[in-house]
Design a protein around this motif. Structure first.
Motif, PDB file in Angstrom:
ATOM      1  N   ASN A 196      16.903  54.532  17.021  1.00  0.00           N
ATOM      2  CA  ASN A 196      17.674  55.409  17.903  1.00  0.00           C
ATOM      3  C   ASN A 196      17.981  54.712  19.229  1.00  0.00           C
ATOM      4  O   ASN A 196      18.922  55.067  19.917  1.00  0.00           O
ATOM      5  CB  ASN A 196      16.913  56.703  18.197  1.00  0.00           C
ATOM      6  N   ILE A 197      17.160  53.739  19.595  1.00  0.00           N
ATOM      7  CA  ILE A 197      17.292  53.034  20.870  1.00  0.00           C
ATOM      8  C   ILE A 197      18.226  51.835  20.735  1.00  0.00           C
ATOM      9  O   ILE A 197      19.043  51.578  21.612  1.00  0.00           O
ATOM     10  CB  ILE A 197      15.900  52.590  21.376  1.00  0.00           C
ATOM     11  N   CYS A 198      18.103  51.098  19.642  1.00  0.00           N
ATOM     12  CA  CYS A 198      18.920  49.878  19.462  1.00  0.00           C
ATOM     13  C   CYS A 198      19.327  49.719  18.001  1.00  0.00           C
ATOM     14  O   CYS A 198      18.889  48.803  17.321  1.00  0.00           O
ATOM     15  CB  CYS A 198      18.196  48.653  19.986  1.00  0.00           C
ATOM     16  N   SER A 199      20.183  50.617  17.536  1.00  0.00           N
ATOM     17  CA  SER A 199      20.587  50.628  16.128  1.00  0.00           C
ATOM     18  C   SER A 199      21.365  49.378  15.729  1.00  0.00           C
ATOM     19  O   SER A 199      21.465  49.066  14.542  1.00  0.00           O
ATOM     20  CB  SER A 199      21.413  51.874  15.823  1.00  0.00           C
ATOM     21  N   ASP A 200      21.894  48.641  16.701  1.00  0.00           N
ATOM     22  CA  ASP A 200      22.594  47.398  16.369  1.00  0.00           C
ATOM     23  C   ASP A 200      21.626  46.301  15.951  1.00  0.00           C
ATOM     24  O   ASP A 200      22.020  45.335  15.297  1.00  0.00           O
ATOM     25  CB  ASP A 200      23.442  46.925  17.556  1.00  0.00           C
ATOM     26  N   LYS A 201      20.342  46.462  16.290  1.00  0.00           N
ATOM     27  CA  LYS A 201      19.335  45.456  15.964  1.00  0.00           C
ATOM     28  C   LYS A 201      18.328  45.957  14.925  1.00  0.00           C
ATOM     29  O   LYS A 201      17.952  45.236  14.018  1.00  0.00           O
ATOM     30  CB  LYS A 201      18.584  45.030  17.228  1.00  0.00           C
ATOM     31  N   ILE A 202      17.867  47.174  15.098  1.00  0.00           N
ATOM     32  CA  ILE A 202      16.892  47.779  14.182  1.00  0.00           C
ATOM     33  C   ILE A 202      17.569  48.974  13.528  1.00  0.00           C
ATOM     34  O   ILE A 202      17.889  49.957  14.195  1.00  0.00           O
ATOM     35  CB  ILE A 202      15.607  48.229  14.931  1.00  0.00           C
ATOM     36  N   GLN A 203      17.798  48.888  12.228  1.00  0.00           N
ATOM     37  CA  GLN A 203      18.516  49.948  11.534  1.00  0.00           C
ATOM     38  C   GLN A 203      17.603  51.043  11.011  1.00  0.00           C
ATOM     39  O   GLN A 203      18.054  52.139  10.722  1.00  0.00           O
ATOM     40  CB  GLN A 203      19.340  49.361  10.402  1.00  0.00           C
ATOM     41  N   GLY A 204      16.316  50.752  10.924  1.00  0.00           N
ATOM     42  CA  GLY A 204      15.397  51.783  10.481  1.00  0.00           C
ATOM     43  C   GLY A 204      13.999  51.239  10.273  1.00  0.00           C
ATOM     44  O   GLY A 204      13.822  50.057   9.952  1.00  0.00           O
ATOM     45  N   VAL A 205      13.016  52.105  10.490  1.00  0.00           N
ATOM     46  CA  VAL A 205      11.615  51.793  10.208  1.00  0.00           C
ATOM     47  C   VAL A 205      11.043  53.021   9.513  1.00  0.00           C
ATOM     48  O   VAL A 205      11.111  54.129  10.048  1.00  0.00           O
ATOM     49  CB  VAL A 205      10.806  51.490  11.495  1.00  0.00           C
ATOM     50  N   VAL A 264      15.099  43.398  21.582  1.00  0.00           N
ATOM     51  CA  VAL A 264      14.635  44.760  21.302  1.00  0.00           C
ATOM     52  C   VAL A 264      13.761  45.251  22.455  1.00  0.00           C
ATOM     53  O   VAL A 264      13.846  46.410  22.876  1.00  0.00           O
ATOM     54  CB  VAL A 264      13.885  44.825  19.952  1.00  0.00           C
ATOM     55  N   THR A 265      12.937  44.361  23.002  1.00  0.00           N
ATOM     56  CA  THR A 265      12.082  44.714  24.145  1.00  0.00           C
ATOM     57  C   THR A 265      12.928  45.178  25.320  1.00  0.00           C
ATOM     58  O   THR A 265      12.619  46.193  25.960  1.00  0.00           O
ATOM     59  CB  THR A 265      11.215  43.504  24.549  1.00  0.00           C
ATOM     60  N   LYS A 266      13.996  44.462  25.621  1.00  0.00           N
ATOM     61  CA  LYS A 266      14.859  44.832  26.752  1.00  0.00           C
ATOM     62  C   LYS A 266      15.562  46.168  26.486  1.00  0.00           C
ATOM     63  O   LYS A 266      15.751  46.963  27.403  1.00  0.00           O
ATOM     64  CB  LYS A 266      15.872  43.723  27.038  1.00  0.00           C
ATOM     65  N   ASP A 267      15.927  46.431  25.242  1.00  0.00           N
ATOM     66  CA  ASP A 267      16.545  47.723  24.905  1.00  0.00           C
ATOM     67  C   ASP A 267      15.547  48.864  25.079  1.00  0.00           C
ATOM     68  O   ASP A 267      15.890  49.931  25.590  1.00  0.00           O
ATOM     69  CB  ASP A 267      17.077  47.710  23.470  1.00  0.00           C
ATOM     70  N   ILE A 268      14.314  48.642  24.646  1.00  0.00           N
ATOM     71  CA  ILE A 268      13.280  49.670  24.820  1.00  0.00           C
ATOM     72  C   ILE A 268      13.007  49.878  26.306  1.00  0.00           C
ATOM     73  O   ILE A 268      12.846  51.013  26.764  1.00  0.00           O
ATOM     74  CB  ILE A 268      11.993  49.311  24.048  1.00  0.00           C
TER      75      ILE A 268
END
Length: 155
Positions: free
Chosen positions: A33-42, A140-144
């Protein structure tokens, strides 16, 4: 060229170590939900969120391609805001015999430092070190961080 490798980086963020640790370790299913361009799902495959022995299915984008990984939470130290994931299944096992990602969230006077360590064994010498995976962790860290600092804590 060595088959065993270790890459490390520190990412300074303005958010607290505890809040960052909580999202990445205990609520990784919210990261898409925070960075869908990088992490599509967990998704939780087996076990309980944030507990050692738990297995998570990740879908992520690396080097412009969608990848899948099954990671087990191998070690957790809540006092040090640290944990280790070990890759047990997925695309990266086409390159590595084993891969571990260690994350420690270190509190600082203002914000925190997120320390990543990638430890791996390549299948052969022709495989490059995984700098792009380490870069993905940093992004991802910077997006979080942006999410947490923006007070959007209702992920």
């Amino acid at each position: 060229m060595a088959l065993y490798g270790k890459l490390e980086t520190n990412v300074k963020i303005k958010a607290s170590a505890q809040k960052f640790h909580e999202i990445l370790h205990q609520r990784p299913h919210h990261i898409s939900n925070i960075c869908s361009d990088k992490i599509q799902g967990v998704e939780l495959h087996e076990g309980e969120w944030g507990k050692a022995g738990t297995i998570l299915d990740w879908r992520y984008v690396l080097d412009g391609k969608v990848h899948k990984a099954k990671k087990v939470i191998e070690d957790v130290d809540e006092e040090k805001n640290s944990f280790t994931w070990k890759l047990v299944e997925g695309d990266l096992l086409e390159l590595y015999n084993n891969l571990k990602i260690k994350v420690q969230c270190i509190p600082k006077d203002e914000g925190s430092v997120i320390h990543y360590t990638l430890e791996y064994e390549k299948l052969h010498e022709g495989i490059p070190d995984s700098h792009s995976l380490l870069q993905l962790c940093a992004e991802v860290t910077k997006d979080i961080e942006a999410h947490l600092v923006g007070n959007n804590n209702d992920v």
